[in-house]
Design a protein around this motif. Structure first.
Motif, PDB file in Angstrom:
ATOM      1  N   MET A   1    -100.958 -35.187 -50.286  1.00  0.00           N
ATOM      2  CA  MET A   1    -100.341 -34.358 -51.148  1.00  0.00           C
ATOM      3  C   MET A   1     -98.942 -34.845 -50.877  1.00  0.00           C
ATOM      4  SD  MET A   1    -100.522 -30.664 -52.446  1.00  0.00           S
ATOM      5  CE  MET A   1     -98.960 -29.745 -52.519  1.00  0.00           C
ATOM      6  N   ALA A   2     -98.258 -35.580 -51.878  1.00  0.00           N
ATOM      7  CA  ALA A   2     -96.862 -35.947 -51.825  1.00  0.00           C
ATOM      8  C   ALA A   2     -95.946 -34.793 -52.329  1.00  0.00           C
ATOM      9  CB  ALA A   2     -96.671 -37.254 -52.584  1.00  0.00           C
ATOM     10  N   THR A   3     -94.714 -34.793 -51.567  1.00  0.00           N
ATOM     11  CA  THR A   3     -93.850 -33.697 -51.875  1.00  0.00           C
ATOM     12  C   THR A   3     -92.641 -34.700 -52.454  1.00  0.00           C
ATOM     13  OG1 THR A   3     -92.883 -34.023 -49.603  1.00  0.00           O
ATOM     14  CG2 THR A   3     -94.397 -32.001 -50.238  1.00  0.00           C
ATOM     15  N   ASN A   4     -92.004 -34.026 -53.454  1.00  0.00           N
ATOM     16  CA  ASN A   4     -90.848 -34.741 -53.785  1.00  0.00           C
ATOM     17  C   ASN A   4     -89.778 -34.309 -53.249  1.00  0.00           C
ATOM     18  OD1 ASN A   4     -88.980 -36.098 -55.660  1.00  0.00           O
ATOM     19  ND2 ASN A   4     -89.457 -34.833 -57.468  1.00  0.00           N
ATOM     20  N   LYS A   5     -89.068 -35.031 -52.368  1.00  0.00           N
ATOM     21  CA  LYS A   5     -87.854 -34.576 -51.716  1.00  0.00           C
ATOM     22  C   LYS A   5     -86.858 -35.056 -52.381  1.00  0.00           C
ATOM     23  CE  LYS A   5     -89.713 -33.189 -47.222  1.00  0.00           C
ATOM     24  NZ  LYS A   5     -89.213 -33.135 -45.939  1.00  0.00           N
ATOM     25  N   GLN A   6     -86.063 -34.397 -52.992  1.00  0.00           N
ATOM     26  CA  GLN A   6     -84.844 -34.886 -53.867  1.00  0.00           C
ATOM     27  C   GLN A   6     -83.582 -34.518 -53.126  1.00  0.00           C
ATOM     28  OE1 GLN A   6     -84.575 -33.652 -57.654  1.00  0.00           O
ATOM     29  NE2 GLN A   6     -83.627 -35.351 -58.431  1.00  0.00           N
ATOM     30  N   ASP A   7     -82.618 -35.350 -52.974  1.00  0.00           N
ATOM     31  CA  ASP A   7     -81.235 -34.691 -52.328  1.00  0.00           C
ATOM     32  C   ASP A   7     -80.602 -33.820 -53.315  1.00  0.00           C
ATOM     33  OD1 ASP A   7     -78.758 -35.144 -50.930  1.00  0.00           O
ATOM     34  OD2 ASP A   7     -78.272 -36.366 -52.575  1.00  0.00           O
ATOM     35  N   PRO A   8     -80.231 -32.731 -52.575  1.00  0.00           N
ATOM     36  CA  PRO A   8     -79.746 -31.558 -53.193  1.00  0.00           C
ATOM     37  C   PRO A   8     -78.539 -31.791 -54.162  1.00  0.00           C
ATOM     38  CG  PRO A   8     -79.938 -30.844 -50.954  1.00  0.00           C
ATOM     39  CD  PRO A   8     -80.308 -32.292 -51.197  1.00  0.00           C
ATOM     40  N   THR A   9     -77.791 -32.851 -53.620  1.00  0.00           N
ATOM     41  CA  THR A   9     -76.611 -33.125 -54.359  1.00  0.00           C
ATOM     42  C   THR A   9     -77.126 -33.920 -55.722  1.00  0.00           C
ATOM     43  OG1 THR A   9     -75.181 -33.572 -52.117  1.00  0.00           O
ATOM     44  CG2 THR A   9     -74.351 -34.572 -54.372  1.00  0.00           C
ATOM     45  N   THR A  10     -78.031 -34.770 -55.539  1.00  0.00           N
ATOM     46  CA  THR A  10     -78.603 -35.144 -56.743  1.00  0.00           C
ATOM     47  C   THR A  10     -79.198 -34.489 -57.849  1.00  0.00           C
ATOM     48  OG1 THR A  10     -79.046 -37.332 -55.450  1.00  0.00           O
ATOM     49  CG2 THR A  10     -80.102 -37.220 -57.668  1.00  0.00           C
ATOM     50  N   ALA A  11     -79.907 -33.478 -57.390  1.00  0.00           N
ATOM     51  CA  ALA A  11     -80.376 -32.582 -57.846  1.00  0.00           C
ATOM     52  C   ALA A  11     -79.504 -31.488 -58.927  1.00  0.00           C
ATOM     53  CB  ALA A  11     -81.555 -31.379 -57.269  1.00  0.00           C
ATOM     54  N   LEU A  12     -78.216 -31.242 -57.962  1.00  0.00           N
ATOM     55  CA  LEU A  12     -77.261 -30.469 -58.800  1.00  0.00           C
ATOM     56  C   LEU A  12     -76.542 -31.261 -59.863  1.00  0.00           C
ATOM     57  CD1 LEU A  12     -75.425 -28.087 -58.962  1.00  0.00           C
ATOM     58  CD2 LEU A  12     -74.174 -29.065 -57.169  1.00  0.00           C
ATOM     59  N   LEU A  13     -76.379 -32.612 -59.192  1.00  0.00           N
ATOM     60  CA  LEU A  13     -75.855 -33.628 -60.577  1.00  0.00           C
ATOM     61  C   LEU A  13     -76.749 -33.641 -61.748  1.00  0.00           C
ATOM     62  CD1 LEU A  13     -73.657 -35.766 -61.474  1.00  0.00           C
ATOM     63  CD2 LEU A  13     -75.256 -37.429 -60.304  1.00  0.00           C
ATOM     64  N   GLU A  14     -77.978 -33.925 -61.749  1.00  0.00           N
ATOM     65  CA  GLU A  14     -78.829 -33.705 -62.775  1.00  0.00           C
ATOM     66  C   GLU A  14     -78.933 -32.563 -63.677  1.00  0.00           C
ATOM     67  OE1 GLU A  14     -82.860 -35.306 -61.330  1.00  0.00           O
ATOM     68  OE2 GLU A  14     -81.941 -36.772 -60.665  1.00  0.00           O
ATOM     69  N   ALA A  15     -78.876 -31.439 -63.154  1.00  0.00           N
ATOM     70  CA  ALA A  15     -79.047 -30.198 -63.793  1.00  0.00           C
ATOM     71  C   ALA A  15     -77.673 -29.907 -64.201  1.00  0.00           C
ATOM     72  CB  ALA A  15     -79.194 -29.022 -62.831  1.00  0.00           C
ATOM     73  N   THR A  16     -76.543 -30.254 -63.638  1.00  0.00           N
ATOM     74  CA  THR A  16     -75.164 -30.452 -64.470  1.00  0.00           C
ATOM     75  C   THR A  16     -74.973 -31.135 -65.862  1.00  0.00           C
ATOM     76  OG1 THR A  16     -74.047 -29.668 -62.242  1.00  0.00           O
ATOM     77  CG2 THR A  16     -72.759 -30.558 -64.143  1.00  0.00           C
ATOM     78  N   MET A  17     -75.558 -32.432 -65.309  1.00  0.00           N
ATOM     79  CA  MET A  17     -75.692 -33.244 -66.662  1.00  0.00           C
ATOM     80  C   MET A  17     -76.442 -32.821 -67.743  1.00  0.00           C
ATOM     81  SD  MET A  17     -73.362 -35.580 -65.973  1.00  0.00           S
ATOM     82  CE  MET A  17     -73.645 -36.532 -67.304  1.00  0.00           C
ATOM     83  N   GLN A  18     -77.674 -32.224 -67.706  1.00  0.00           N
ATOM     84  CA  GLN A  18     -78.628 -31.605 -68.230  1.00  0.00           C
ATOM     85  C   GLN A  18     -77.904 -30.363 -69.320  1.00  0.00           C
ATOM     86  OE1 GLN A  18     -81.206 -33.148 -69.297  1.00  0.00           O
ATOM     87  NE2 GLN A  18     -81.845 -31.633 -70.873  1.00  0.00           N
ATOM     88  N   GLY A  19     -77.035 -29.423 -68.423  1.00  0.00           N
ATOM     89  CA  GLY A  19     -76.275 -28.688 -69.084  1.00  0.00           C
ATOM     90  C   GLY A  19     -75.259 -29.157 -69.979  1.00  0.00           C
ATOM     91  N   PHE A  20     -74.570 -30.044 -69.490  1.00  0.00           N
ATOM     92  CA  PHE A  20     -73.451 -30.827 -70.283  1.00  0.00           C
ATOM     93  C   PHE A  20     -74.171 -31.411 -71.724  1.00  0.00           C
ATOM     94  CE2 PHE A  20     -70.746 -31.288 -66.807  1.00  0.00           C
ATOM     95  CZ  PHE A  20     -69.927 -30.400 -66.906  1.00  0.00           C
ATOM     96  N   ARG A  21     -75.329 -31.982 -71.528  1.00  0.00           N
ATOM     97  CA  ARG A  21     -76.105 -32.559 -72.858  1.00  0.00           C
ATOM     98  C   ARG A  21     -76.546 -31.506 -73.877  1.00  0.00           C
ATOM     99  NH1 ARG A  21     -79.437 -34.891 -69.255  1.00  0.00           N
ATOM    100  NH2 ARG A  21     -78.624 -36.652 -68.311  1.00  0.00           N
ATOM    101  N   HIS A  22     -76.879 -30.212 -73.302  1.00  0.00           N
ATOM    102  CA  HIS A  22     -77.189 -28.983 -74.135  1.00  0.00           C
ATOM    103  C   HIS A  22     -75.837 -28.575 -74.813  1.00  0.00           C
ATOM    104  CE1 HIS A  22     -81.285 -28.855 -73.525  1.00  0.00           C
ATOM    105  NE2 HIS A  22     -81.239 -28.866 -71.940  1.00  0.00           N
ATOM    106  N   VAL A  23     -74.937 -28.485 -74.199  1.00  0.00           N
ATOM    107  CA  VAL A  23     -73.478 -28.024 -74.710  1.00  0.00           C
ATOM    108  C   VAL A  23     -72.953 -28.955 -75.795  1.00  0.00           C
ATOM    109  CG1 VAL A  23     -71.131 -27.557 -74.111  1.00  0.00           C
ATOM    110  CG2 VAL A  23     -72.977 -26.627 -72.657  1.00  0.00           C
ATOM    111  N   HIS A  24     -72.991 -30.182 -75.333  1.00  0.00           N
ATOM    112  CA  HIS A  24     -72.400 -31.301 -76.410  1.00  0.00           C
ATOM    113  C   HIS A  24     -73.444 -31.286 -77.717  1.00  0.00           C
ATOM    114  CE1 HIS A  24     -70.894 -35.014 -77.609  1.00  0.00           C
ATOM    115  NE2 HIS A  24     -72.032 -35.482 -77.798  1.00  0.00           N
ATOM    116  N   GLN A  25     -74.738 -31.166 -77.566  1.00  0.00           N
ATOM    117  CA  GLN A  25     -75.502 -31.009 -78.705  1.00  0.00           C
ATOM    118  C   GLN A  25     -75.145 -29.743 -79.584  1.00  0.00           C
ATOM    119  OE1 GLN A  25     -79.546 -31.153 -77.181  1.00  0.00           O
ATOM    120  NE2 GLN A  25     -79.503 -33.467 -77.171  1.00  0.00           N
TER     121      GLN A  25
END
Length: 92
Positions: A1-25
């Motif tokens: 079983m493979a685990t998806n180890k994502q850098d916390p900084t990258t995860a935070l960046l992706e979440a922030t960008m997704q939030g910005f996209r929703h606000v922009h829309q």
């Protein structure tokens, strides 16, 4: 079983960008609704009312070009309406 180890900084960046996209829309949707309401209001007015409305929008938005884009009119037509309103105020 493979685990998806994502850098916390990258995860935070992706979440922030997704939030910005929703606000922009959401902002774009509200702006389009306001444009539609402004056009509908403009179309329902008399010629004197259109001049007053255009002049009020120019005062509020600060730019004849922005009002022209909002109402889907030419900048020249907005200029005519604003001048017409000023002339009526001055009794010409």
């Amino acid at each position: 079983m493979a685990t998806n180890k994502q850098d916390p900084t990258t995860a935070l960046l992706e979440a922030t960008m997704q939030g910005f996209r929703h606000v922009h829309q959401a902002i774009e949707q509200v702006q389009e609704e306001q444009r539609q309401q402004a056009r509908a209001t403009y179309k329902g007015l008399t010629s004197s009312g259109k001049a007053r409305y255009a002049a009020a929008l120019v005062d509020e938005m600060g730019s004849q070009a922005e009002v022209a884009r909002t109402l889907k009119l030419t900048p020249g037509r907005i200029n005519q309406l604003v001048k017409s309103h000023k002339n009526r105020q001055n009794g010409k």
